[in-house]
Design a protein around this motif. Sequence first.
Motif, PDB file in Angstrom:
ATOM      1  N   GLY A  35      23.884 -24.851 -10.754  1.00  0.00           N
ATOM      2  CA  GLY A  35      24.253 -23.703 -10.636  1.00  0.00           C
ATOM      3  C   GLY A  35      24.445 -23.355  -9.697  1.00  0.00           C
ATOM      4  N   TRP A  36      25.242 -21.999 -10.216  1.00  0.00           N
ATOM      5  CA  TRP A  36      25.684 -20.928  -8.780  1.00  0.00           C
ATOM      6  C   TRP A  36      25.332 -19.474  -9.729  1.00  0.00           C
ATOM      7  CZ3 TRP A  36      26.330 -21.044  -3.797  1.00  0.00           C
ATOM      8  CH2 TRP A  36      27.061 -22.669  -2.921  1.00  0.00           C
ATOM      9  N   TYR A  37      24.753 -18.770  -9.042  1.00  0.00           N
ATOM     10  CA  TYR A  37      24.089 -17.243  -9.806  1.00  0.00           C
ATOM     11  C   TYR A  37      24.491 -16.490  -8.209  1.00  0.00           C
ATOM     12  CZ  TYR A  37      21.015 -19.321 -12.556  1.00  0.00           C
ATOM     13  OH  TYR A  37      20.922 -20.908 -13.884  1.00  0.00           O
ATOM     14  N   ARG A  38      24.526 -14.617  -8.860  1.00  0.00           N
ATOM     15  CA  ARG A  38      24.580 -13.941  -7.996  1.00  0.00           C
ATOM     16  C   ARG A  38      24.021 -12.918  -7.537  1.00  0.00           C
ATOM     17  NH1 ARG A  38      30.507 -12.944  -8.932  1.00  0.00           N
ATOM     18  NH2 ARG A  38      30.845 -11.181 -10.873  1.00  0.00           N
ATOM     19  N   GLN A  39      23.297 -12.250  -6.815  1.00  0.00           N
ATOM     20  CA  GLN A  39      22.557 -11.070  -7.358  1.00  0.00           C
ATOM     21  C   GLN A  39      23.312 -10.455  -6.004  1.00  0.00           C
ATOM     22  OE1 GLN A  39      18.374 -11.255  -6.955  1.00  0.00           O
ATOM     23  NE2 GLN A  39      17.907  -9.270  -7.576  1.00  0.00           N
ATOM     24  N   ARG A  45      19.659 -10.590 -10.783  1.00  0.00           N
ATOM     25  CA  ARG A  45      20.641 -12.022 -10.950  1.00  0.00           C
ATOM     26  C   ARG A  45      21.362 -12.810 -11.339  1.00  0.00           C
ATOM     27  NH1 ARG A  45      17.346 -16.397  -7.127  1.00  0.00           N
ATOM     28  NH2 ARG A  45      17.380 -14.372  -6.095  1.00  0.00           N
ATOM     29  N   GLU A  46      22.840 -12.994 -11.275  1.00  0.00           N
ATOM     30  CA  GLU A  46      23.463 -13.437 -13.110  1.00  0.00           C
ATOM     31  C   GLU A  46      23.850 -14.747 -12.333  1.00  0.00           C
ATOM     32  OE1 GLU A  46      26.727 -10.985 -13.713  1.00  0.00           O
ATOM     33  OE2 GLU A  46      27.624 -10.971 -11.778  1.00  0.00           O
ATOM     34  N   LEU A  47      24.205 -15.719 -13.586  1.00  0.00           N
ATOM     35  CA  LEU A  47      24.922 -17.083 -13.543  1.00  0.00           C
ATOM     36  C   LEU A  47      25.879 -16.870 -12.986  1.00  0.00           C
ATOM     37  CD1 LEU A  47      24.349 -20.865 -13.917  1.00  0.00           C
ATOM     38  CD2 LEU A  47      24.252 -20.075 -15.763  1.00  0.00           C
ATOM     39  N   ALA A  60      30.606 -17.652 -16.260  1.00  0.00           N
ATOM     40  CA  ALA A  60      30.326 -16.097 -16.500  1.00  0.00           C
ATOM     41  C   ALA A  60      32.325 -15.198 -16.447  1.00  0.00           C
ATOM     42  CB  ALA A  60      30.029 -15.101 -15.694  1.00  0.00           C
ATOM     43  N   ASP A  61      32.448 -14.623 -17.482  1.00  0.00           N
ATOM     44  CA  ASP A  61      33.707 -14.497 -17.940  1.00  0.00           C
ATOM     45  C   ASP A  61      34.112 -13.784 -16.640  1.00  0.00           C
ATOM     46  OD1 ASP A  61      33.084 -13.392 -21.496  1.00  0.00           O
ATOM     47  OD2 ASP A  61      32.992 -15.157 -20.153  1.00  0.00           O
ATOM     48  N   SER A  62      33.360 -12.905 -16.674  1.00  0.00           N
ATOM     49  CA  SER A  62      33.571 -12.494 -15.442  1.00  0.00           C
ATOM     50  C   SER A  62      34.298 -12.675 -14.050  1.00  0.00           C
ATOM     51  CB  SER A  62      33.012 -11.781 -14.172  1.00  0.00           C
ATOM     52  OG  SER A  62      31.934 -12.270 -14.090  1.00  0.00           O
ATOM     53  N   TYR A  93      24.557 -15.220  -3.503  1.00  0.00           N
ATOM     54  CA  TYR A  93      25.737 -16.492  -3.810  1.00  0.00           C
ATOM     55  C   TYR A  93      23.807 -16.957  -3.794  1.00  0.00           C
ATOM     56  CZ  TYR A  93      29.644 -14.471  -5.349  1.00  0.00           C
ATOM     57  OH  TYR A  93      30.211 -13.748  -5.994  1.00  0.00           O
ATOM     58  N   TYR A  94      23.146 -17.300  -4.966  1.00  0.00           N
ATOM     59  CA  TYR A  94      22.303 -18.534  -4.415  1.00  0.00           C
ATOM     60  C   TYR A  94      23.008 -20.216  -5.681  1.00  0.00           C
ATOM     61  CZ  TYR A  94      19.680 -14.343  -3.678  1.00  0.00           C
ATOM     62  OH  TYR A  94      18.818 -14.060  -2.807  1.00  0.00           O
ATOM     63  N   CYS A  95      22.517 -21.206  -4.929  1.00  0.00           N
ATOM     64  CA  CYS A  95      22.674 -21.939  -5.987  1.00  0.00           C
ATOM     65  C   CYS A  95      21.124 -22.904  -5.851  1.00  0.00           C
ATOM     66  CB  CYS A  95      23.084 -23.002  -5.255  1.00  0.00           C
ATOM     67  SG  CYS A  95      22.717 -24.775  -3.691  1.00  0.00           S
TER      68      CYS A  95
END
Length: 112
Positions: A35-39, A45-47, A60-62, A93-95
Amino acid sequence: QVQLVESGGGLVQAGGSLRLSCAVSGRTLYNYGVGWYRQAPGKQRELVAASTRGGTTNYADSVKGRFTISRDNAKNTVYLQMNSLKPEDTAVYYCALGLNYWGQGTQVTVSS
């Protein structure tokens, strides 16, 4: 030792594109969902995007229709293609490999 190293972040104008890469070592990518996440500052932090072992993806919808997650199991690398970037995409962004292994993050900044 498991290592995930992200690259490809940077500063881009709104409407531009970036491709993030996540090189995995110490584990075989084929065996894991990724997965890629971001904060963003002050936010949780969100997926952003995920890919199962079988290649099923969700977003994510966005970011639907703008971001694409892909994986090259032969290279043990995960990618996130980001198009039509918006200022609200600005974040670190985090993987992640499964839920146990994380990279150090790469900064993406989108200017308006």
